[in-house]
Design a protein around this motif. Structure first.
Motif, PDB file in Angstrom:
ATOM      1  N   THR A  25       0.827  -1.208   0.000  1.00  0.00           N
ATOM      2  CA  THR A  25       0.000   0.000   0.000  1.00  0.00           C
ATOM      3  C   THR A  25       0.861   1.257   0.000  1.00  0.00           C
ATOM      4  OG1 THR A  25      -0.170  -0.209   2.420  1.00  0.00           O
ATOM      5  CG2 THR A  25      -2.008  -1.046   1.102  1.00  0.00           C
ATOM      6  N   VAL A  26       1.970   1.222  -0.736  1.00  0.00           N
ATOM      7  CA  VAL A  26       2.745   2.446  -0.949  1.00  0.00           C
ATOM      8  C   VAL A  26       1.795   3.510  -1.492  1.00  0.00           C
ATOM      9  CG1 VAL A  26       4.588   3.490  -2.316  1.00  0.00           C
ATOM     10  CG2 VAL A  26       4.921   1.241  -1.277  1.00  0.00           C
ATOM     11  N   SER A  27       1.984   4.745  -1.069  1.00  0.00           N
ATOM     12  CA  SER A  27       0.992   5.795  -1.290  1.00  0.00           C
ATOM     13  C   SER A  27       0.619   6.036  -2.746  1.00  0.00           C
ATOM     14  CB  SER A  27       1.471   7.107  -0.670  1.00  0.00           C
ATOM     15  OG  SER A  27       1.628   6.976   0.722  1.00  0.00           O
ATOM     16  N   ASP A  28       1.496   5.709  -3.686  1.00  0.00           N
ATOM     17  CA  ASP A  28       1.142   5.920  -5.094  1.00  0.00           C
ATOM     18  C   ASP A  28       0.352   4.749  -5.679  1.00  0.00           C
ATOM     19  OD1 ASP A  28       3.129   4.030  -5.248  1.00  0.00           O
ATOM     20  OD2 ASP A  28       4.340   5.094  -6.736  1.00  0.00           O
ATOM     21  N   LYS A  29      -0.025   3.787  -4.816  1.00  0.00           N
ATOM     22  CA  LYS A  29      -0.810   2.632  -5.262  1.00  0.00           C
ATOM     23  C   LYS A  29      -2.150   2.590  -4.529  1.00  0.00           C
ATOM     24  CE  LYS A  29       3.444   0.006  -6.059  1.00  0.00           C
ATOM     25  NZ  LYS A  29       4.244  -1.185  -5.691  1.00  0.00           N
ATOM     26  N   SER A  30      -3.038   1.754  -5.029  1.00  0.00           N
ATOM     27  CA  SER A  30      -4.349   1.599  -4.407  1.00  0.00           C
ATOM     28  C   SER A  30      -4.233   0.848  -3.082  1.00  0.00           C
ATOM     29  CB  SER A  30      -5.281   0.827  -5.341  1.00  0.00           C
ATOM     30  OG  SER A  30      -6.507   0.535  -4.693  1.00  0.00           O
ATOM     31  N   VAL A  82       1.836   3.343   3.166  1.00  0.00           N
ATOM     32  CA  VAL A  82       3.217   3.277   3.642  1.00  0.00           C
ATOM     33  C   VAL A  82       4.108   4.020   2.653  1.00  0.00           C
ATOM     34  CG1 VAL A  82       2.877   1.083   4.836  1.00  0.00           C
ATOM     35  CG2 VAL A  82       3.659   1.073   2.454  1.00  0.00           C
ATOM     36  N   VAL A  83       5.338   4.296   3.084  1.00  0.00           N
ATOM     37  CA  VAL A  83       6.294   4.982   2.207  1.00  0.00           C
ATOM     38  C   VAL A  83       6.975   3.973   1.282  1.00  0.00           C
ATOM     39  CG1 VAL A  83       6.687   6.864   3.823  1.00  0.00           C
ATOM     40  CG2 VAL A  83       8.114   4.821   3.955  1.00  0.00           C
ATOM     41  N   PRO A  84       7.587   4.450   0.197  1.00  0.00           N
ATOM     42  CA  PRO A  84       8.214   3.535  -0.770  1.00  0.00           C
ATOM     43  C   PRO A  84       9.414   2.780  -0.189  1.00  0.00           C
ATOM     44  CG  PRO A  84       7.838   5.706  -1.741  1.00  0.00           C
ATOM     45  CD  PRO A  84       7.601   5.847  -0.270  1.00  0.00           C
ATOM     46  N   VAL A  85       9.734   1.686  -0.847  1.00  0.00           N
ATOM     47  CA  VAL A  85      10.930   0.904  -0.494  1.00  0.00           C
ATOM     48  C   VAL A  85      11.995   0.998  -1.585  1.00  0.00           C
ATOM     49  CG1 VAL A  85       9.584  -0.723   0.877  1.00  0.00           C
ATOM     50  CG2 VAL A  85      10.002  -1.215  -1.546  1.00  0.00           C
ATOM     51  N   THR A  86      11.646   1.606  -2.702  1.00  0.00           N
ATOM     52  CA  THR A  86      12.577   1.704  -3.836  1.00  0.00           C
ATOM     53  C   THR A  86      13.880   2.393  -3.420  1.00  0.00           C
ATOM     54  OG1 THR A  86      10.703   1.888  -5.345  1.00  0.00           O
ATOM     55  CG2 THR A  86      12.852   2.552  -6.188  1.00  0.00           C
ATOM     56  N   GLY A  87      14.983   1.759  -3.754  1.00  0.00           N
ATOM     57  CA  GLY A  87      16.283   2.322  -3.454  1.00  0.00           C
ATOM     58  C   GLY A  87      16.797   2.035  -2.059  1.00  0.00           C
ATOM     59  N   MET A 112       2.033   2.410   9.995  1.00  0.00           N
ATOM     60  CA  MET A 112       1.597   2.154  11.341  1.00  0.00           C
ATOM     61  C   MET A 112       0.606   0.990  11.371  1.00  0.00           C
ATOM     62  SD  MET A 112      -0.887   5.490  11.860  1.00  0.00           S
ATOM     63  CE  MET A 112      -1.568   4.881  13.400  1.00  0.00           C
ATOM     64  N   LYS A 113       0.972  -0.056  10.605  1.00  0.00           N
ATOM     65  CA  LYS A 113       0.092  -1.216  10.537  1.00  0.00           C
ATOM     66  C   LYS A 113       0.094  -2.025  11.827  1.00  0.00           C
ATOM     67  CE  LYS A 113       0.098  -1.563   5.493  1.00  0.00           C
ATOM     68  NZ  LYS A 113       0.466  -2.344   4.290  1.00  0.00           N
ATOM     69  N   GLY A 114       1.113  -1.829  12.679  1.00  0.00           N
ATOM     70  CA  GLY A 114       1.119  -2.503  13.971  1.00  0.00           C
ATOM     71  C   GLY A 114      -0.061  -2.078  14.816  1.00  0.00           C
ATOM     72  N   PHE A 115      -0.324  -0.775  14.876  1.00  0.00           N
ATOM     73  CA  PHE A 115      -1.465  -0.250  15.630  1.00  0.00           C
ATOM     74  C   PHE A 115      -2.780  -0.727  15.027  1.00  0.00           C
ATOM     75  CE2 PHE A 115      -4.645   3.088  16.414  1.00  0.00           C
ATOM     76  CZ  PHE A 115      -4.585   3.197  17.806  1.00  0.00           C
ATOM     77  N   GLU A 143      -1.893   9.308   4.157  1.00  0.00           N
ATOM     78  CA  GLU A 143      -1.302  10.070   5.259  1.00  0.00           C
ATOM     79  C   GLU A 143       0.134  10.450   4.949  1.00  0.00           C
ATOM     80  OE1 GLU A 143       0.943  10.846   8.950  1.00  0.00           O
ATOM     81  OE2 GLU A 143       1.265   9.240   7.483  1.00  0.00           O
ATOM     82  N   GLU A 144       0.842   9.571   4.258  1.00  0.00           N
ATOM     83  CA  GLU A 144       2.258   9.807   3.999  1.00  0.00           C
ATOM     84  C   GLU A 144       2.510  10.874   2.931  1.00  0.00           C
ATOM     85  OE1 GLU A 144       4.428   8.815   5.854  1.00  0.00           O
ATOM     86  OE2 GLU A 144       3.944   6.856   6.716  1.00  0.00           O
ATOM     87  N   VAL A 145       1.464  11.305   2.232  1.00  0.00           N
ATOM     88  CA  VAL A 145       1.672  12.290   1.167  1.00  0.00           C
ATOM     89  C   VAL A 145       0.884  13.580   1.369  1.00  0.00           C
ATOM     90  CG1 VAL A 145       2.451  10.731  -0.644  1.00  0.00           C
ATOM     91  CG2 VAL A 145       0.001  10.988  -0.254  1.00  0.00           C
TER      92      VAL A 145
END
Length: 397
Positions: A25-30, A82-87, A112-115, A143-145
């Motif tokens: 669920t990186v912010s640029d995806k659904s 969530v934020v990206p993992v790229t790089g 914050m998927k733990g909460f 939220e991240e963007v």
């Protein structure tokens, strides 16, 4: 998986976290696959939910109530993006939860998927407790963007939406990672995109055009002056680091060659303000200088333009000593003090709607946005204890 297939399905918090982390669920995806899963899981336990889709229809927030439907209770609010993992140098698949040495690794495990996992995993227990005060689960997006994925749901509270009346809650707990300390204050942040259109000409004859890069440099210098001036407005509370508003330029692009007056440039910048500051002061000052720079450009290139667009507006969170949310969180966490944090959250939107709000969640923000992001199992367990204390409070009324 359908609702019927999930009817009565139980998950431990760790198992639920694994399910949630598995959704990219990186912010640029659904985020809809995750929302579908949560909606079906809740329906399997007889808990109805309401969606709040974005304009494009590829993302949605979700609101659900466990317990009495005719009154407001306590909101547990968490974002699903969530934020990206790229790089980033991850040791393992970031979207497959890995548990080792007392830590659960995965993108979003702490932020914050733990909460969110804790709130969802305990739904069967919330139901069995016969709550007198309801517990509301609110999952947002973006939220991240932009922090705007929570806005439509907040606006619907206390109103009828889709044939269902959403109760106006008594208190809101935004579960960003604070190691279960109680945050009652954070800065607001506004981000901007300034686009400058000049007129191209040979660099030997600048009177025939207007350089968008030169104009941008003047505006960048003004932003730097604003940043220096802001350092004089110290926070009297002494709770923020740094103790003043900040102005930052993230990117500055323009021009195609050394000997051509640039016809385009762009500046991406932000202002982070203390809860006590006027968020309009900086943008107003910048607009006045932009007008002067544009006047200079149009003296040689009448078609020149400068346009600044605010791309996000995250309100700050101001302290509300003794609020219902603060008193509740103190009882649940065993803390007797509050903290301020440097990062922004969705909490300010709830507070602007007149809702008592604090930020309090398991895990440390130091692990957020990092490669090999993790939450400790100890903090996850502490978060479960927090939730069970909330359940007992709501059971008592």
């Amino acid at each position: 998986m359908t609702a019927s297939a999930q009817a009565g399905q139980r998950y431990t918090p760790l198992e639920m976290l694994a399910r949630l982390v598995a959704f990219d669920t990186v912010s640029d995806k659904s985020n809809l696959p995750l929302i579908d899963f949560v909606e079906d899981y809740l329906a399997g336990w007889g808990v109805a939910s309401v969606r709040f889709p974005n304009a494009a229809g590829d993302k949605a927030a979700l609101f659900a109530t466990v317990g009495p439907q005719d009154r407001g209770g306590v909101v547990l609010s968490g974002h699903t993006d969530v934020v990206p993992v790229t790089g980033q140098a991850w040791s393992r698949d970031p979207f497959a939860l890995h548990v080792e040495d007392g830590r659960a690794y995965g993108r979003g495990a702490v932020d914050m998927k733990g909460f969110v996992a804790l709130g969802l995993a305990l739904v069967p227990d919330f139901l069995a407790a016969d709550l007198k005060t309801p517990i509301h689960l609110f999952l947002s997006y973006d939220e991240e963007v932009t922090c705007l994925g929570v806005v439509d749901g907040i606006a619907a509270m206390g109103k009828t939406t889709g044939g269902k009346t959403l109760p106006r809650p008594r208190a809101v707990i935004v579960g960003e990672p604070t190691s279960l300390d109680i945050c009652d204050a954070h800065k607001g942040v506004r981000t901007f995109q300034t686009s400058i259109a000049g007129f191209a000409a040979h660099s030997s004859k600048p009177q025939l055009g207007a350089s968008a890069v030169h104009a941008g440099a003047l505006l960048a210098a003004e932003l730097d002056h604003m940043a220096e001036d802001a350092k004089r407005g110290l926070d009297a509370s002494g709770r923020f680091d740094p103790p003043y508003d900040t102005v930052h330029i993230g990117t500055f692009h323009g021009g195609i060659a050394r000997n051509i007056l640039a016809d385009r440039s762009e500046i991406l910048w932000e202002i982070r303000t203390l809860p006590s500051s006027d968020p309009e002061a900086g943008p107003t000052r910048f607009a006045a200088v932009s007008d002067k720079v544009l006047e200079r450009m149009r003296a040689t290139a009448p078609s020149s333009k400068i346009e600044t667009v605010m791309t996000s507006d995250v309100p700050g969170l101001a302290p509300e000593p003794g609020s219902e949310a603060e008193r509740l969180a103190m009882r649940l966490s065993g803390r007797n003090h509050t903290i301020a944090v440097a990062y922004a959250t969705e909490a300010g939107h709830f507070q602007q709607a007149g809702l008592a709000t604090v930020v309090c969640g398991p895990g440390s923000i130091d692990q957020a946005h990092q490669p090999n992001e993790y939450i400790t199992l100890e903090q996850l367990q502490a978060g479960e204890t927090f939730m069970r204390k909330l359940m007992a409070e709501c059971q008592a009324g």
